[in-house]
Design a protein around this motif. Structure first.
Motif, PDB file in Angstrom:
ATOM      1  N   ARG A  82     -11.611 -33.562 -59.582  1.00  0.00           N
ATOM      2  CA  ARG A  82     -12.001 -34.060 -58.193  1.00  0.00           C
ATOM      3  C   ARG A  82     -11.345 -35.615 -58.504  1.00  0.00           C
ATOM      4  NH1 ARG A  82     -15.487 -37.655 -56.253  1.00  0.00           N
ATOM      5  NH2 ARG A  82     -16.798 -37.460 -57.803  1.00  0.00           N
ATOM      6  N   ALA A  83     -10.543 -35.833 -57.383  1.00  0.00           N
ATOM      7  CA  ALA A  83      -9.956 -37.429 -57.295  1.00  0.00           C
ATOM      8  C   ALA A  83     -10.583 -38.359 -56.286  1.00  0.00           C
ATOM      9  CB  ALA A  83      -8.526 -37.331 -57.531  1.00  0.00           C
ATOM     10  N   VAL A  84     -10.848 -39.600 -56.638  1.00  0.00           N
ATOM     11  CA  VAL A  84     -11.318 -40.509 -55.681  1.00  0.00           C
ATOM     12  C   VAL A  84      -9.736 -41.299 -55.257  1.00  0.00           C
ATOM     13  CG1 VAL A  84     -12.600 -42.278 -54.998  1.00  0.00           C
ATOM     14  CG2 VAL A  84     -13.342 -40.627 -56.790  1.00  0.00           C
ATOM     15  N   ILE A  85      -9.530 -41.377 -54.046  1.00  0.00           N
ATOM     16  CA  ILE A  85      -8.488 -41.853 -53.309  1.00  0.00           C
ATOM     17  C   ILE A  85      -8.987 -43.213 -52.611  1.00  0.00           C
ATOM     18  CG2 ILE A  85      -6.473 -41.868 -51.848  1.00  0.00           C
ATOM     19  CD1 ILE A  85      -6.531 -39.745 -54.060  1.00  0.00           C
ATOM     20  N   THR A  86      -8.285 -44.319 -52.928  1.00  0.00           N
ATOM     21  CA  THR A  86      -8.376 -45.450 -52.272  1.00  0.00           C
ATOM     22  C   THR A  86      -7.070 -45.803 -51.059  1.00  0.00           C
ATOM     23  OG1 THR A  86      -9.201 -46.866 -54.068  1.00  0.00           O
ATOM     24  CG2 THR A  86      -8.543 -48.157 -52.448  1.00  0.00           C
ATOM     25  N   PRO A  87      -7.611 -45.682 -49.697  1.00  0.00           N
ATOM     26  CA  PRO A  87      -6.507 -45.805 -48.810  1.00  0.00           C
ATOM     27  C   PRO A  87      -5.721 -47.113 -48.860  1.00  0.00           C
ATOM     28  CG  PRO A  87      -8.740 -45.015 -47.958  1.00  0.00           C
ATOM     29  CD  PRO A  87      -9.232 -45.447 -49.301  1.00  0.00           C
ATOM     30  N   ASP A  88      -4.660 -46.785 -48.233  1.00  0.00           N
ATOM     31  CA  ASP A  88      -3.919 -48.038 -48.061  1.00  0.00           C
ATOM     32  C   ASP A  88      -4.564 -48.827 -46.955  1.00  0.00           C
ATOM     33  OD1 ASP A  88      -2.096 -47.408 -50.325  1.00  0.00           O
ATOM     34  OD2 ASP A  88      -0.658 -46.033 -48.976  1.00  0.00           O
ATOM     35  N   VAL A  89      -4.902 -48.111 -45.880  1.00  0.00           N
ATOM     36  CA  VAL A  89      -5.213 -48.878 -44.831  1.00  0.00           C
ATOM     37  C   VAL A  89      -6.698 -49.640 -44.814  1.00  0.00           C
ATOM     38  CG1 VAL A  89      -6.112 -48.679 -42.471  1.00  0.00           C
ATOM     39  CG2 VAL A  89      -4.087 -47.304 -43.117  1.00  0.00           C
ATOM     40  N   ASP A  90      -6.914 -50.752 -44.461  1.00  0.00           N
ATOM     41  CA  ASP A  90      -8.115 -51.352 -44.588  1.00  0.00           C
ATOM     42  C   ASP A  90      -8.909 -51.374 -43.123  1.00  0.00           C
ATOM     43  OD1 ASP A  90     -10.134 -53.051 -44.911  1.00  0.00           O
ATOM     44  OD2 ASP A  90      -9.127 -54.931 -45.165  1.00  0.00           O
ATOM     45  N   PHE A  91      -9.649 -50.317 -43.215  1.00  0.00           N
ATOM     46  CA  PHE A  91     -10.631 -49.854 -41.942  1.00  0.00           C
ATOM     47  C   PHE A  91     -11.438 -50.794 -41.361  1.00  0.00           C
ATOM     48  CE2 PHE A  91      -8.930 -46.131 -44.223  1.00  0.00           C
ATOM     49  CZ  PHE A  91      -8.353 -45.215 -43.017  1.00  0.00           C
ATOM     50  N   GLY A  92     -11.701 -51.706 -42.319  1.00  0.00           N
ATOM     51  CA  GLY A  92     -12.715 -52.849 -41.497  1.00  0.00           C
ATOM     52  C   GLY A  92     -11.911 -54.091 -40.914  1.00  0.00           C
ATOM     53  N   ALA A  93     -10.430 -53.946 -40.801  1.00  0.00           N
ATOM     54  CA  ALA A  93      -9.823 -54.854 -40.294  1.00  0.00           C
ATOM     55  C   ALA A  93      -8.428 -54.263 -39.320  1.00  0.00           C
ATOM     56  CB  ALA A  93      -9.098 -55.921 -41.255  1.00  0.00           C
ATOM     57  N   LEU A  94      -8.842 -53.215 -38.735  1.00  0.00           N
ATOM     58  CA  LEU A  94      -7.904 -52.568 -37.698  1.00  0.00           C
ATOM     59  C   LEU A  94      -7.795 -53.406 -36.659  1.00  0.00           C
ATOM     60  CD1 LEU A  94      -9.173 -48.903 -38.089  1.00  0.00           C
ATOM     61  CD2 LEU A  94      -7.292 -49.867 -39.028  1.00  0.00           C
ATOM     62  N   ASP A  95      -6.311 -53.408 -36.279  1.00  0.00           N
ATOM     63  CA  ASP A  95      -5.966 -54.109 -34.963  1.00  0.00           C
ATOM     64  C   ASP A  95      -4.974 -53.262 -34.367  1.00  0.00           C
ATOM     65  OD1 ASP A  95      -5.699 -55.842 -32.939  1.00  0.00           O
ATOM     66  OD2 ASP A  95      -4.481 -57.171 -34.093  1.00  0.00           O
ATOM     67  N   LEU A  96      -3.720 -53.536 -34.861  1.00  0.00           N
ATOM     68  CA  LEU A  96      -2.743 -52.820 -33.973  1.00  0.00           C
ATOM     69  C   LEU A  96      -2.162 -51.355 -34.742  1.00  0.00           C
ATOM     70  CD1 LEU A  96      -0.287 -53.060 -31.790  1.00  0.00           C
ATOM     71  CD2 LEU A  96       1.269 -54.264 -33.467  1.00  0.00           C
ATOM     72  N   VAL A  97      -2.161 -50.352 -34.093  1.00  0.00           N
ATOM     73  CA  VAL A  97      -1.831 -49.039 -34.574  1.00  0.00           C
ATOM     74  C   VAL A  97      -0.743 -48.506 -33.522  1.00  0.00           C
ATOM     75  CG1 VAL A  97      -4.315 -48.786 -35.412  1.00  0.00           C
ATOM     76  CG2 VAL A  97      -3.944 -48.049 -32.963  1.00  0.00           C
ATOM     77  N   GLY A  98      -0.412 -47.260 -34.164  1.00  0.00           N
ATOM     78  CA  GLY A  98       0.455 -46.671 -33.491  1.00  0.00           C
ATOM     79  C   GLY A  98       0.397 -45.054 -33.364  1.00  0.00           C
ATOM     80  N   VAL A  99       0.370 -44.499 -32.135  1.00  0.00           N
ATOM     81  CA  VAL A  99      -0.027 -43.148 -31.970  1.00  0.00           C
ATOM     82  C   VAL A  99       1.284 -42.237 -31.959  1.00  0.00           C
ATOM     83  CG1 VAL A  99      -0.841 -41.183 -30.616  1.00  0.00           C
ATOM     84  CG2 VAL A  99      -2.053 -43.553 -30.627  1.00  0.00           C
ATOM     85  N   VAL A 100       1.511 -41.309 -32.703  1.00  0.00           N
ATOM     86  CA  VAL A 100       2.663 -40.536 -33.109  1.00  0.00           C
ATOM     87  C   VAL A 100       2.823 -39.784 -31.701  1.00  0.00           C
ATOM     88  CG1 VAL A 100       4.091 -38.789 -34.130  1.00  0.00           C
ATOM     89  CG2 VAL A 100       2.803 -40.604 -35.349  1.00  0.00           C
ATOM     90  N   VAL A 101       3.798 -39.912 -30.958  1.00  0.00           N
ATOM     91  CA  VAL A 101       4.098 -38.832 -29.684  1.00  0.00           C
ATOM     92  C   VAL A 101       5.505 -38.491 -29.837  1.00  0.00           C
ATOM     93  CG1 VAL A 101       2.665 -40.330 -28.207  1.00  0.00           C
ATOM     94  CG2 VAL A 101       4.945 -40.940 -28.311  1.00  0.00           C
ATOM     95  N   PRO A 102       5.835 -37.307 -28.938  1.00  0.00           N
ATOM     96  CA  PRO A 102       7.299 -36.858 -29.001  1.00  0.00           C
ATOM     97  C   PRO A 102       8.004 -37.812 -28.306  1.00  0.00           C
ATOM     98  CG  PRO A 102       5.490 -35.131 -28.195  1.00  0.00           C
ATOM     99  CD  PRO A 102       4.890 -36.585 -28.437  1.00  0.00           C
ATOM    100  N   SER A 103       9.353 -37.712 -28.964  1.00  0.00           N
ATOM    101  CA  SER A 103      10.411 -38.684 -28.483  1.00  0.00           C
ATOM    102  C   SER A 103      10.645 -38.513 -27.209  1.00  0.00           C
ATOM    103  CB  SER A 103      11.588 -38.604 -29.460  1.00  0.00           C
ATOM    104  OG  SER A 103      12.575 -39.410 -28.888  1.00  0.00           O
ATOM    105  N   GLY A 104      11.005 -39.649 -26.483  1.00  0.00           N
ATOM    106  CA  GLY A 104      11.022 -39.569 -24.829  1.00  0.00           C
ATOM    107  C   GLY A 104       9.868 -39.308 -24.044  1.00  0.00           C
ATOM    108  N   THR A 105       8.694 -39.521 -24.714  1.00  0.00           N
ATOM    109  CA  THR A 105       7.294 -39.517 -24.061  1.00  0.00           C
ATOM    110  C   THR A 105       7.305 -40.394 -22.761  1.00  0.00           C
ATOM    111  OG1 THR A 105       6.161 -38.563 -25.838  1.00  0.00           O
ATOM    112  CG2 THR A 105       4.764 -39.482 -23.968  1.00  0.00           C
TER     113      THR A 105
END
Length: 241
Positions: A204-227
């Protein structure tokens, strides 16, 4: 003339005093403006860096992104690690779409309204994400541990339990069918510790995420091209549609 000179200069004294008061008021106003500008300049620089990071991510992944801001965190007493973003169905956001920021994977869309969406963070205990590890490309599943502090942590269990990832290995998304809920190749984090179970011969491995979840601000939602969207969409080529 000596006697009347003080009387003659009284008018000039009042005029000068009035001008000084006006100058002081103007200087105070300018000082307040500069203080406010100084206070917000760092935030504006961070916003620009995050937006440039999203543009780079769109090009790297070959995906279109709807930018959105985190406007609320889910209540802690619900034991559900979620955030609310200010983009919904009007912007082309749908359930089971990938959400990321300039650093890596944030989560997936749970539900939407016309103007907002609820995002389940990958650190939530109910979250399961398929991942690939390092150059070996071994696959496994990451589960959240419900933590937000210090970037939170994830547990990784490889499909082949006899395999052990190495400390420092990078982990990216495995990818789902039709890219829902997760597209492939999104950075998740790095292996920070590895534990072996002698009882069942598993790793079992423990992973440290790249994202700082305590400081979220601008995010992007993946959508189909041309949505069709009520806001600008960052296309894979870096253009805005």
């Amino acid at each position: 003339s000596t006697a009347i000179r003080p009387v003659m200069t009284i008018g000039g004294w009042f005029t000068t005093r009035r001008h000084l008061k006006d100058d002081i008021a103007a200087l105070r106003s300018e000082n307040s403006r500069l203080r406010a500008q100084q206070a917000t300049s760092q935030y504006q620089r961070n916003q620009l860096a995050e937006y440039q990071g999203l543009t780079s991510a769109a090009g790297t992944l070959g995906q279109a992104l709807v930018p959105a801001h985190v406007v609320a965190y889910g209540p802690a007493q619900s034991f559900s690690r979620t955030v609310t973003i200010d983009a919904g169905s009007g912007a082309g956001v749908r359930p089971d779409q990938t959400v990321l920021d300039a650093d890596g994977l944030v989560g997936r869309v749970l539900r939407v309204t016309r103007t907002t969406a609820t995002v389940l963070l990958i650190v939530d205990t109910q979250s399961v994400v398929g991942g690939r590890v390092g150059t070996s490309m071994k696959v496994g599943f990451l589960t959240g541990r419900g933590e937000l502090s210090d970037h939170g942590t994830l547990n990784l269990q490889l499909v082949d339990q006899a395999d052990a990832p190495a400390k420092g290995d990078t982990v990216v998304t495995w990818g789902s069918k039709d890219g829902a809920p997760y597209v492939s190749g999104v950075p998740i984090g790095r292996v920070s510790a590895v534990y072996a179970s002698l009882r069942d011969s598993s790793q079992r491995a423990v992973i440290t995420p790249d994202v700082d979840f305590g400081a979220l601000d601008l995010v992007g939602v993946v959508v189909p091209s041309g949505t069709p969207s009520d806001r600008a969409v960052i296309e894979a080529d870096g253009s805005l549609q």
